[in-house]
Scaffold this motif. Structure first.
Motif, mmCIF file in Angstrom:
data_model
loop_
_atom_site.group_PDB
_atom_site.id
_atom_site.type_symbol
_atom_site.label_atom_id
_atom_site.label_comp_id
_atom_site.label_asym_id
_atom_site.label_seq_id
_atom_site.Cartn_x
_atom_site.Cartn_y
_atom_site.Cartn_z
ATOM 1 N N GLU A 19 39.468 29.300 47.050
ATOM 2 C CA GLU A 19 38.932 30.422 47.543
ATOM 3 C C GLU A 19 39.695 30.855 49.062
ATOM 4 O O GLU A 19 40.270 32.030 49.243
ATOM 5 N N ASP A 20 40.134 29.675 49.901
ATOM 6 C CA ASP A 20 40.873 30.072 51.085
ATOM 7 C C ASP A 20 42.252 30.630 50.422
ATOM 8 O O ASP A 20 42.740 31.538 51.145
ATOM 9 N N LEU A 21 42.753 29.775 49.628
ATOM 10 C CA LEU A 21 44.003 30.147 49.280
ATOM 11 C C LEU A 21 44.151 31.528 48.645
ATOM 12 O O LEU A 21 45.250 32.322 48.889
ATOM 13 N N MET A 22 43.121 31.638 47.793
ATOM 14 C CA MET A 22 42.868 33.033 47.140
ATOM 15 C C MET A 22 42.987 34.303 48.101
ATOM 16 O O MET A 22 43.677 35.333 47.881
ATOM 17 N N ILE A 30 53.526 30.315 46.104
ATOM 18 C CA ILE A 30 52.094 29.791 45.467
ATOM 19 C C ILE A 30 51.183 31.002 45.550
ATOM 20 O O ILE A 30 51.106 31.384 46.542
ATOM 21 N N SER A 31 50.617 31.324 44.433
ATOM 22 C CA SER A 31 49.664 32.459 44.563
ATOM 23 C C SER A 31 48.653 32.297 43.549
ATOM 24 O O SER A 31 48.355 31.601 42.534
ATOM 25 N N ILE A 32 47.183 32.388 44.216
ATOM 26 C CA ILE A 32 46.191 32.192 43.579
ATOM 27 C C ILE A 32 45.358 33.561 43.657
ATOM 28 O O ILE A 32 45.127 34.350 44.458
ATOM 29 N N TYR A 33 44.775 33.949 42.111
ATOM 30 C CA TYR A 33 44.188 35.137 42.255
ATOM 31 C C TYR A 33 42.891 34.827 41.213
ATOM 32 O O TYR A 33 42.762 33.734 40.535
ATOM 33 N N GLU A 34 41.999 35.713 41.144
ATOM 34 C CA GLU A 34 40.918 35.513 40.060
ATOM 35 C C GLU A 34 40.739 36.767 39.399
ATOM 36 O O GLU A 34 41.423 37.734 39.409
ATOM 37 N N GLY A 35 40.064 36.632 37.848
ATOM 38 C CA GLY A 35 39.898 37.452 36.954
ATOM 39 C C GLY A 35 38.907 37.225 36.312
ATOM 40 O O GLY A 35 38.069 35.892 36.403
ATOM 41 N N GLY A 36 38.207 38.216 35.648
ATOM 42 C CA GLY A 36 36.766 38.164 34.991
ATOM 43 C C GLY A 36 35.815 39.225 35.317
ATOM 44 O O GLY A 36 36.187 40.137 35.799
ATOM 45 N N ASP A 37 34.447 38.868 35.258
ATOM 46 C CA ASP A 37 33.640 39.949 35.374
ATOM 47 C C ASP A 37 32.781 39.818 36.715
ATOM 48 O O ASP A 37 32.150 38.600 36.753
ATOM 49 N N GLU A 38 32.998 40.244 37.871
ATOM 50 C CA GLU A 38 32.205 40.070 39.022
ATOM 51 C C GLU A 38 30.693 40.188 38.913
ATOM 52 O O GLU A 38 30.021 39.678 39.535
ATOM 53 N N GLU A 39 30.337 41.397 38.082
ATOM 54 C CA GLU A 39 28.870 41.279 37.718
ATOM 55 C C GLU A 39 28.257 40.269 37.211
ATOM 56 O O GLU A 39 27.053 39.976 37.587
ATOM 57 N N THR A 40 28.602 39.589 36.120
ATOM 58 C CA THR A 40 28.086 38.483 35.343
ATOM 59 C C THR A 40 28.479 37.297 36.187
ATOM 60 O O THR A 40 27.870 36.058 36.173
#
Length: 262
Positions: A19-22, A30-40
């Protein structure tokens, strides 16, 4: 920056390092990202890098991505006071970003050499000076940093730490320096460490050697003290030669702002 390849990151619950890196790492290395459904709450972390863009073979992509994660994971080990609390980037499925499709890889063994060509796809220096991006930026041109991070990324065992100590001694000698000058005399903790690391009677299969007939030390150094010693030496070198004071995480409530230049 458009990335061609990314990897799903394996996580076990809430991973503070990821989370810190993202949220705070701002570098194409180096890159960190997130994907998906925030609501669920069904979110997935992804790892990517500009240094993967020119590659085409899945095994090559996986190999180079692993090497990049080793650098970041080694920095996390150096930062953590308790090495057992370290969080690591672990790669799972490869994703073709443009087509949003997974690619199966018959995963290979851990790379035994660090052979990323940082002259390919050179990036601008990051504007936000997170400790991970700053050290990786230096690693692109400093062989010692690349080597020491790659060695300890295997885990700070007695064997890998002894190998790291060899690398440190060679680096210091090349610069007309030595451990005594850094405040780590041979007659002391260094001897305690090497005698323990070499002795089969003390460590069994965790030792560098098999039985040699040498007596075990009266008080073998425990792994935590050995890790602290090697960490202190590496941090001292980073301050003296690179002007970087590596911070220390003492607990999970660590303030991530301390990972940035003051």
């Amino acid at each position: 920056m458009n990335y061609k390849w990314s990897f799903i990151i394996r996580t076990g619950g809430r991973d503070f390092f990821i989370e810190d890196l993202m949220y705070n790492l701002r570098t194409d290395d180096i890159s960190i990202y997130e994907g998906g459904d925030e609501e669920t709450g069904s979110l997935t972390y992804y790892f990517t890098s500009i240094h993967l863009n020119h590659l085409t073979e899945p095994l090559d992509i996986y190999d180079k991505a692993l090497q990049l994660t080793f650098l970041a994971n080694a920095i996390e080990l150096l930062i953590q006071e308790n090495k057992n609390n370290a969080y690591f980037i672990e790669l799972e499925r490869l994703i073709d970003v443009e087509n949003n499709s997974p690619i199966f890889i018959n995963q290979t063994k851990r790379p035994t050499v660090l052979d990323i060509d940082f002259t390919i796809n050179e990036t601008n220096k990051t504007t936000k000076r997170h400790i991970v991006s700053r050290i990786i930026e230096l690693a692109k041109t400093e062989e010692f940093i690349r080597n020491i991070l790659f060695i300890i990324s295997e885990g700070m065992t007695f064997i890998s730490m002894y190998r790291a100590l060899d690398e440190i001694k060679y680096f210091l000698k090349s610069n007309g320096d030595n451990l005594d000058n850094l405040g780590f005399p041979k007659k002391g903790l260094i001897n305690d460490f090497t005698h323990t690391a070499n002795n089969y009677q003390s460590l069994g299969l965790k030792a560098r050697h098999g039985s040699t007939g040498h007596r075990p030390p009266e008080e073998p150094m425990n792994i935590s003290d050995a890790q602290k010693l090697l960490t202190d030496i590496i941090k001292t070198i980073f301050i003296k030669y690179y002007g970087i004071d590596i911070p220390e995480k003492k607990d999970k409530k660590f303030n991530v702002s301390d990972l940035f230049d003051k």
